[in-house]
Write a protein that holds these residues in place. Structure first.
Motif, mmCIF file in Angstrom:
data_model
loop_
_atom_site.group_PDB
_atom_site.id
_atom_site.type_symbol
_atom_site.label_atom_id
_atom_site.label_comp_id
_atom_site.label_asym_id
_atom_site.label_seq_id
_atom_site.Cartn_x
_atom_site.Cartn_y
_atom_site.Cartn_z
ATOM 1 N N VAL A 41 -5.994 -97.040 79.417
ATOM 2 C CA VAL A 41 -7.462 -97.082 79.304
ATOM 3 C C VAL A 41 -8.111 -96.566 80.582
ATOM 4 C CG1 VAL A 41 -9.442 -98.632 79.122
ATOM 5 C CG2 VAL A 41 -7.501 -98.910 77.591
ATOM 6 N N ALA A 42 -7.561 -96.978 81.738
ATOM 7 C CA ALA A 42 -8.125 -96.506 83.018
ATOM 8 C C ALA A 42 -7.989 -94.993 83.152
ATOM 9 C CB ALA A 42 -7.428 -97.212 84.180
ATOM 10 N N VAL A 43 -6.790 -94.487 82.798
ATOM 11 C CA VAL A 43 -6.595 -93.031 82.867
ATOM 12 C C VAL A 43 -7.511 -92.319 81.873
ATOM 13 C CG1 VAL A 43 -4.936 -91.182 82.478
ATOM 14 C CG2 VAL A 43 -4.245 -93.230 83.711
ATOM 15 N N GLY A 44 -7.658 -92.908 80.698
ATOM 16 C CA GLY A 44 -8.538 -92.300 79.681
ATOM 17 C C GLY A 44 -9.972 -92.226 80.146
ATOM 18 N N PHE A 45 -10.455 -93.334 80.769
ATOM 19 C CA PHE A 45 -11.832 -93.316 81.283
ATOM 20 C C PHE A 45 -12.004 -92.262 82.367
ATOM 21 C CE2 PHE A 45 -12.735 -97.524 79.363
ATOM 22 C CZ PHE A 45 -13.999 -97.235 78.862
ATOM 23 N N ALA A 46 -11.020 -92.191 83.262
ATOM 24 C CA ALA A 46 -11.112 -91.190 84.336
ATOM 25 C C ALA A 46 -11.131 -89.777 83.758
ATOM 26 C CB ALA A 46 -9.938 -91.365 85.296
ATOM 27 N N PHE A 49 -14.535 -89.130 82.072
ATOM 28 C CA PHE A 49 -15.601 -88.838 83.028
ATOM 29 C C PHE A 49 -15.433 -87.440 83.621
ATOM 30 C CE2 PHE A 49 -15.946 -93.637 83.756
ATOM 31 C CZ PHE A 49 -16.973 -93.717 82.827
ATOM 32 N N LEU A 50 -14.174 -87.057 83.892
ATOM 33 C CA LEU A 50 -13.924 -85.727 84.452
ATOM 34 C C LEU A 50 -14.332 -84.642 83.453
ATOM 35 C CD1 LEU A 50 -12.797 -83.955 86.688
ATOM 36 C CD2 LEU A 50 -10.530 -84.193 85.640
ATOM 37 N N VAL A 51 -13.944 -84.839 82.195
ATOM 38 C CA VAL A 51 -14.314 -83.852 81.167
ATOM 39 C C VAL A 51 -15.832 -83.781 81.016
ATOM 40 C CG1 VAL A 51 -14.208 -83.373 78.691
ATOM 41 C CG2 VAL A 51 -12.144 -84.035 79.926
#
Length: 616
Positions: A41-46, A49-51
């Motif tokens: 989930v943390a990687v997905g949020f990051a 946000f980057l995208v």
């Protein structure tokens, strides 16, 4: 551990079969699963946000990569371009009136706009650098004098934004019924046989009602504020009376000053309430009226009519007619059949945009003539900075960044690696080296603006090096990233197995040979990694460069490290602070160029690092 039990003989027994043990194992698996899920989930949020960030930048930057031009057939006459008849590019490049040649060609495209005011608006559609391409072509080939040259002419930033649909949204409705204009120029009335403007009247009525309600709501809020201030006034009057009774001159002056200020606020708010109330009631009264012509002012959406080859702006309208002003002369006053005329509504009121209705009409006429063309904006990548958004380019900042990074790399890489090798391999372990190491670690955390102040004091004030030059910028950034490179290089040297050193020394190599022939090559991948981090850090820095004058407005592209220049982060900073809307797209595009420059620089460094990489 909870699954290990002890029996009566003292031996350890692992309990993995009981229900409690199975439950504990399942609980551990569930905990591990939750941990992996939290990580995903943390990687997905990051990543999200980057995208989102990149998509937002790309979308905003897209308008900057294209530009609109007017493709004109320009008569290149000798009287205008080369009045002395020398055919010398150096001569007519200075004396030739290329702007007049472009304007003459523009007048040929729209001959109906012959009066002075119309021509001024027509010429205003062309950028101040619109004749640059014509100048370049004629100077490159003087035989074009006396011929007609088809050349792209750059439009202004406002015209460019309008053609891109960024000034206002526009809706077009085909005309119904027969429309008859009363004149071809000046004030005009256009009658319709089928109440063609009834829909526009209803939209205008709703707009008036909405504006009236908003004005009355604002009046209500202002009235509440007025009541609060009036309460303060009563209290201030009491304070002033008490002060007078006390006879204290200082207190009297203070309370009377406060009372005067409150009285002024009461008067201002009272006028504001009266104005808003009158405005709101007036608008609602206009909404309730029927049969009368409604007036369109600049605070309302604009209504333009295209009829008989001209354009009319409506100033007032009823169900079956409009009264307005001719912006582009009509060809005749003949009846226009249904479908041969149209209504265009510009949603953004004229008072809220820089491009006025007359300018919009001119741009529409040019588009109708087929001379408007969109093309890739090569000027953005080949030109320097400019106060005119349509002329501004990124090449000057790009070259300035490259020169600054080159100076930084040339200075900080050998110094940083040399310092790291000495401290890690040759320096004695004493108090002095400990102090040096501590200070290097502390310098890595010093704010970058401090290095800018240091560069200002030393390189500019003490050594009198040229201001705004990549040489000074590179020196300041080298000081900034030097601790990072030293720390990373020392870590890379430490990571080389001791057996490498011992083997080299064992076969008779000196300490210097062991380090430079064996240890240092094996540490180069780590050193290059630290260098990449340091250079990326330097490329994104703005604050220290502002202190040494690299914020200056630089038009020319620098050709050496001692010429005045700017860099990409500073260029982004400058453009982001400008009020022109066109610079918003330029700013986003400059950020993409900065990211591209960073990726290319890091890519080259990674390639070099791979060449030195060894595995053991």
């Amino acid at each position: 551990m909870t699954d290990v039990l002890a029996n009566s003989a003292g031996s350890r027994v692992i309990d993995v079969t009981s229900d409690a043990a199975r439950a504990r194992i399942k609980a551990r698996y569930r905990a591990e699963g939750r941990f992996r899920a939290y990580g995903l989930v943390a990687v997905g949020f990051a990543a999200l946000f980057l995208v989102f960030l990149l998509a937002d930048i790309v979308i905003k930057a897209l308008p900057a990569f294209t530009s609109y031009n007017l493709v004109l057939d320009v008569p290149v006459t000798a009287e205008t371009i080369d009045p002395k008849g020398t055919r010398d590019p150096a001569e007519f490049g200075q004396a030739g009136d290329f702007t007049k040649a472009v304007r003459d060609a523009l007048s040929l495209v729209v001959p109906s706009m012959s009066d002075r005011n119309s021509r001024r608006i027509l010429y205003g559609a062309v950028s101040s650098g619109g004749s640059d391409e014509l100048r370049r072509r004629v100077m490159a080939d003087p035989t074009l004098i006396g011929k007609t040259v088809s050349v792209p002419v750059l439009v202004t930033d406002e015209a460019d934004l309008y053609y891109k649909g960024l000034v206002t949204s526009k809706t077009t409705h085909s005309g119904v019924g027969i429309a008859t204009p009363s004149a071809t120029t000046g004030a005009v009335t256009i009658f319709s046989t089928s109440n063609a403007f009834a829909e526009d009247v209803q939209v205008l009525k709703q707009t008036l009602r909405r504006m009236g309600d908003e004005a009355l709501r604002d009046a209500g809020r202002a009235s509440l504020a007025l009541k609060s201030v009036e309460a303060d006034r009563r209290h201030a009057i009491e304070q002033a009376a008490a002060a007078k009774a006390s006879g204290d001159a200082g207190r009297i002056a203070t309370t009377e000053g406060q009372l005067a200020k409150i009285e002024a606020d009461v008067a201002t708010l009272g006028r504001r309430v009266a104005e808003l109330t009158a405005t709101g009631n007036g608008l609602i009264k206009r909404f309730e009226q029927t049969g009368a012509l409604e007036t369109l002012d600049t605070a309302m959406p604009s209504l333009l009519l295209r009829i008989n080859g001209g354009i009319v702006r409506a100033n007032s309208l009823g169900n079956d007619r409009i009264e307005g002003e001719v912006l582009v002369p009509l060809a005749s006053t003949a009846d226009a059949a249904a479908g041969t005329w149209s209504r265009e509504i510009l949603a953004t009121p004229e008072s809220n945009r820089k491009l006025q209705d007359k300018q919009v009409a001119v741009l529409e006429v040019l588009r109708d003539k087929g001379v408007v063309q969109s093309a890739f904006n090569t000027r953005f990548f080949s030109g320097g900075d400019s106060r005119e958004p349509e002329l501004a380019g990124i090449l000057g900042a790009l070259v300035g960044s490259a020169l600054t990074m080159l100076v930084t790399l040339v200075i900080c890489l050998p110094l940083g690696v040399g310092a790291a090798v000495y401290l890690e391999e040759f320096a004695p372990k004493n108090k002095m080296t400990e102090i040096i190491e501590v200070n290097i670690n502390n310098l890595a955390a010093v704010p970058s603006i401090v290095f800018g102040l240091l560069g200002l004091a030393v390189f500019l004030n003490a050594f009198a090096l040229p201001r705004s030059a990549p040489l000074v910028g590179g020196l300041v950034l080298a000081l900034l990233v030097l601790p990072t490179i030293i720390i990373a290089s020392r870590a890379a040297l430490k990571a080389v197995p001791p057996s490498i050193r011992e083997a080299a020394l064992g076969i008779g190599a000196s300490k210097q040979q062991a380090v430079f022939h064996h240890v240092l090559p094996l540490a180069m991948p780590g050193i290059m990694t630290g260098t990449i981090i340091g250079m990326a850090h330097a490329l994104g820095e703005t604050a220290p460069l502002l202190m040494i004058g690299m914020i200056a407005f630089i038009v020319d592209v620098p050709t050496s490290v001692v010429e005045a220049a700017t860099v990409l982060p500073v260029q982004v900073f400058l453009w982001a602070d400008l009020p022109e809307i066109a610079f918003q797209a330029k700013t986003a595009a400059a950020i993409l160029v900065l990211l591209g420059f960073l990726f290319v620089m890091n890519g080259l460094a990674i390639v070099v690092r791979k060449r030195f990489e060894r595995r053991w």
